[in-house]
Design an enzyme around this catalytic site. Structure first.
Site, PDB file in Angstrom:
ATOM      1  N   SER A  47       0.837  -1.195   0.000  1.00  0.00           N
ATOM      2  CA  SER A  47       0.000   0.000   0.000  1.00  0.00           C
ATOM      3  C   SER A  47       0.869   1.241   0.000  1.00  0.00           C
ATOM      4  O   SER A  47       1.660   1.456   0.921  1.00  0.00           O
ATOM      5  CB  SER A  47      -0.909   0.017   1.226  1.00  0.00           C
ATOM      6  OG  SER A  47      -1.479   1.311   1.360  1.00  0.00           O
ATOM      7  N   ASP A  96      -4.780   3.720  -1.809  1.00  0.00           N
ATOM      8  CA  ASP A  96      -5.872   4.076  -0.905  1.00  0.00           C
ATOM      9  C   ASP A  96      -6.394   5.473  -1.215  1.00  0.00           C
ATOM     10  O   ASP A  96      -5.722   6.470  -0.960  1.00  0.00           O
ATOM     11  CB  ASP A  96      -5.383   4.010   0.545  1.00  0.00           C
ATOM     12  CG  ASP A  96      -5.149   2.586   1.000  1.00  0.00           C
ATOM     13  OD1 ASP A  96      -6.089   1.781   0.918  1.00  0.00           O
ATOM     14  OD2 ASP A  96      -4.016   2.270   1.417  1.00  0.00           O
ATOM     15  N   HIS A 117      -8.378   1.159  -3.832  1.00  0.00           N
ATOM     16  CA  HIS A 117      -9.279   0.931  -2.701  1.00  0.00           C
ATOM     17  C   HIS A 117      -9.946   2.268  -2.383  1.00  0.00           C
ATOM     18  O   HIS A 117      -9.328   3.147  -1.792  1.00  0.00           O
ATOM     19  CB  HIS A 117      -8.454   0.395  -1.524  1.00  0.00           C
ATOM     20  CG  HIS A 117      -9.240   0.197  -0.274  1.00  0.00           C
ATOM     21  ND1 HIS A 117      -8.640   0.018   0.957  1.00  0.00           N
ATOM     22  CD2 HIS A 117     -10.576   0.139  -0.034  1.00  0.00           C
ATOM     23  CE1 HIS A 117      -9.566  -0.137   1.888  1.00  0.00           C
ATOM     24  NE2 HIS A 117     -10.756  -0.059   1.309  1.00  0.00           N
ATOM     25  N   GLY A 139      -8.955   4.174   7.113  1.00  0.00           N
ATOM     26  CA  GLY A 139      -8.614   5.579   7.308  1.00  0.00           C
ATOM     27  C   GLY A 139      -7.132   5.861   7.504  1.00  0.00           C
ATOM     28  O   GLY A 139      -6.647   6.887   7.058  1.00  0.00           O
ATOM     29  N   PHE A 140      -6.449   4.931   8.140  1.00  0.00           N
ATOM     30  CA  PHE A 140      -5.049   5.211   8.453  1.00  0.00           C
ATOM     31  C   PHE A 140      -4.198   3.947   8.354  1.00  0.00           C
ATOM     32  O   PHE A 140      -4.674   2.848   8.657  1.00  0.00           O
ATOM     33  CB  PHE A 140      -4.921   5.782   9.877  1.00  0.00           C
ATOM     34  CG  PHE A 140      -5.680   7.070  10.044  1.00  0.00           C
ATOM     35  CD1 PHE A 140      -5.097   8.291   9.719  1.00  0.00           C
ATOM     36  CD2 PHE A 140      -6.997   7.057  10.485  1.00  0.00           C
ATOM     37  CE1 PHE A 140      -5.814   9.478   9.846  1.00  0.00           C
ATOM     38  CE2 PHE A 140      -7.727   8.237  10.615  1.00  0.00           C
ATOM     39  CZ  PHE A 140      -7.127   9.449  10.299  1.00  0.00           C
ATOM     40  N   GLY A 141      -2.936   4.122   7.960  1.00  0.00           N
ATOM     41  CA  GLY A 141      -1.986   3.022   7.966  1.00  0.00           C
ATOM     42  C   GLY A 141      -1.426   2.834   9.370  1.00  0.00           C
ATOM     43  O   GLY A 141      -1.653   3.660  10.267  1.00  0.00           O
ATOM     44  N   GLY A 142      -0.714   1.737   9.558  1.00  0.00           N
ATOM     45  CA  GLY A 142       0.012   1.525  10.805  1.00  0.00           C
ATOM     46  C   GLY A 142      -0.834   1.163  12.009  1.00  0.00           C
ATOM     47  O   GLY A 142      -0.367   1.274  13.146  1.00  0.00           O
ATOM     48  N   ASP A 185      -6.750  -6.339   4.425  1.00  0.00           N
ATOM     49  CA  ASP A 185      -6.113  -5.020   4.427  1.00  0.00           C
ATOM     50  C   ASP A 185      -6.141  -4.418   5.825  1.00  0.00           C
ATOM     51  O   ASP A 185      -7.215  -4.171   6.376  1.00  0.00           O
ATOM     52  CB  ASP A 185      -6.861  -4.117   3.430  1.00  0.00           C
ATOM     53  CG  ASP A 185      -6.247  -2.733   3.300  1.00  0.00           C
ATOM     54  OD1 ASP A 185      -5.157  -2.501   3.859  1.00  0.00           O
ATOM     55  OD2 ASP A 185      -6.865  -1.892   2.625  1.00  0.00           O
ATOM     56  N   GLY A 186      -4.945  -4.197   6.361  1.00  0.00           N
ATOM     57  CA  GLY A 186      -4.833  -3.513   7.641  1.00  0.00           C
ATOM     58  C   GLY A 186      -4.049  -4.312   8.661  1.00  0.00           C
ATOM     59  O   GLY A 186      -4.447  -5.407   9.050  1.00  0.00           O
ATOM     60  N   GLY A 187      -2.896  -3.807   9.060  1.00  0.00           N
ATOM     61  CA  GLY A 187      -2.115  -4.447  10.114  1.00  0.00           C
ATOM     62  C   GLY A 187      -1.450  -5.743   9.699  1.00  0.00           C
ATOM     63  O   GLY A 187      -1.074  -6.549  10.557  1.00  0.00           O
ATOM     64  N   GLY A 198       1.056  -2.027   4.081  1.00  0.00           N
ATOM     65  CA  GLY A 198       1.575  -0.668   3.920  1.00  0.00           C
ATOM     66  C   GLY A 198       2.848  -0.467   4.704  1.00  0.00           C
ATOM     67  O   GLY A 198       3.952  -0.504   4.157  1.00  0.00           O
ATOM     68  N   SER A 199       2.713  -0.282   6.014  1.00  0.00           N
ATOM     69  CA  SER A 199       3.892   0.017   6.829  1.00  0.00           C
ATOM     70  C   SER A 199       4.893  -1.132   6.843  1.00  0.00           C
ATOM     71  O   SER A 199       6.104  -0.896   6.915  1.00  0.00           O
ATOM     72  CB  SER A 199       3.470   0.396   8.257  1.00  0.00           C
ATOM     73  OG  SER A 199       2.461  -0.462   8.735  1.00  0.00           O
TER      74      SER A 199
HETATM   75  C1  DX5 Z   1      -6.227   1.725   5.703  1.00  0.00           C
HETATM   76  C2  DX5 Z   1      -5.826   1.347   4.309  1.00  0.00           C
HETATM   77  C3  DX5 Z   1      -4.737   0.354   4.225  1.00  0.00           C
HETATM   78  C4  DX5 Z   1      -3.438   0.812   4.843  1.00  0.00           C
HETATM   79  C5  DX5 Z   1      -2.793  -0.387   5.446  1.00  0.00           C
HETATM   80  O1  DX5 Z   1      -7.456   2.368   5.673  1.00  0.00           O
HETATM   81  O2  DX5 Z   1      -6.932   0.797   3.594  1.00  0.00           O
HETATM   82  O3  DX5 Z   1      -4.512  -0.066   2.888  1.00  0.00           O
HETATM   83  O4  DX5 Z   1      -2.538   1.366   3.935  1.00  0.00           O
HETATM   84  O5  DX5 Z   1      -1.653   0.010   6.111  1.00  0.00           O
HETATM   85  P1  DX5 Z   1      -0.922  -0.975   7.125  1.00  0.00           P
HETATM   86  O6  DX5 Z   1      -0.489  -2.164   6.343  1.00  0.00           O
HETATM   87  O7  DX5 Z   1       0.192  -0.149   7.651  1.00  0.00           O
HETATM   88  O8  DX5 Z   1      -1.949  -1.340   8.171  1.00  0.00           O
HETATM   89 ZN    ZN Z   2      -6.481  -0.110   1.610  1.00  0.00          ZN
END
Ligand code: DX5
Ligand code: ZN
Length: 225
Positions: A5, A35, A66, A142-145, A175-177, A197-198
């Site tokens: 991501s 995203d 997404h 909404g947010f990564g990490g 998707d997520g974490g 992502g992270s």
């Molecule tokens: C969050 C996004 C994800 C995000 C995941 O709303 O949809 O795609 O980038 O980031 P990580 O892998 O860091 O949780």
């Molecule tokens: Zn996403």
């Protein structure tokens, strides 16, 4: 499949960040996850169609868009027309997901349905033939990490059973974490495509991180049978 991501990438260097996961072999990303957030469906604001159009010129990795936005009926088809490979929108954002999916497919992309961690799968089971992908959110969008929510894996196991019994052609994403600590349990639950992502862009070598996540997922899936 691994879909890094770019939410966790350097937005001033997106071309180079795409290139960082465009190597060869198992280090190469299958899709690049983009995203799109509108500050209405989710509290955050990221990027939109012009950036996706530029990315399409900068990389040959298929784009997995997404859309965390309101009114996907209006905004999703242009991403397909622009050349995105897969266009995913949220079930919670529309009263007529089938109509949106048909428009996305007619515009030349795969259509994806996404559900938030608290959204049940059952109301959507009968419309999944109109979709190519299902994206199970394992954090609040909404947010990564953020931290992985393991309870969503019950939905992954349920959809895997449903796919097998109904002979559905549907690719399941999470998707997520997703990182080295969580990818194995997701793989064991039957996930096909892992968004990270992270865990990818926070690594010193994003390409190597893709390869390492892929190896972990493949081993976990194999030992789960
Ligand atoms: C969050 C996004 C994800 C995000 C995941 O709303 O949809 O795609 O980038 O980031 P990580 O892998 O860091 O949780
Ligand atoms: Zn996403």
């Amino acid at each position: 499949m691994i879909a890094p991501s770019i939410l966790s990438a350097d937005f001033a260097n997106l071309g180079a960040e795409a290139e960082a996961v465009a190597g060869s072999g198992t280090n190469r990303a299958d899709w690049l996850h983009v995203d799109v957030m509108d500050a209405h469906f989710v509290p955050n604001l990221t990027l939109g169609l012009p950036v996706v159009e530029s990315l399409l010129k900068a990389t040959d990795i298929p784009l997995d868009c997404h859309l965390m936005i309101e009114d996907p009926g209006r905004w999703a088809p242009p991403y397909a027309e622009a050349g995105a490979y897969n266009v995913t929108f949220h079930a919670e954002a529309t009263d007529d997901p089938v109509a949106v999916a048909r428009d996305v497919r007619a515009a030349g992309a795969k259509a994806g349905l996404s559900i938030k961690p608290g959204t049940p799968l059952e109301p959507y089971l009968q419309i999944l033939r109109d979709f190519d992908t299902l994206l199970i959110m394992s954090v609040e969008p909404g947010f990564g990490g953020q931290q992985f929510i393991p309870e969503v894996l019950a939905k992954a196991r349920a959809i895997r059973k449903f796919i097998d019994s109904e002979d559905l052609r549907l690719l399941v994403e999470i998707d997520g974490g997703i990182n080295a600590d969580t990818i194995e349990q997701a793989a064991e639950a039957g996930i096909d495509c892992f968004v990270a992502g992270s865990a990818v862009y926070g690594a010193a070598d994003p390409g190597a991180a893709v390869g390492a996540l892929r190896a972990q997922a493949a081993a976990a899936r194999a030992s789960a049978g």
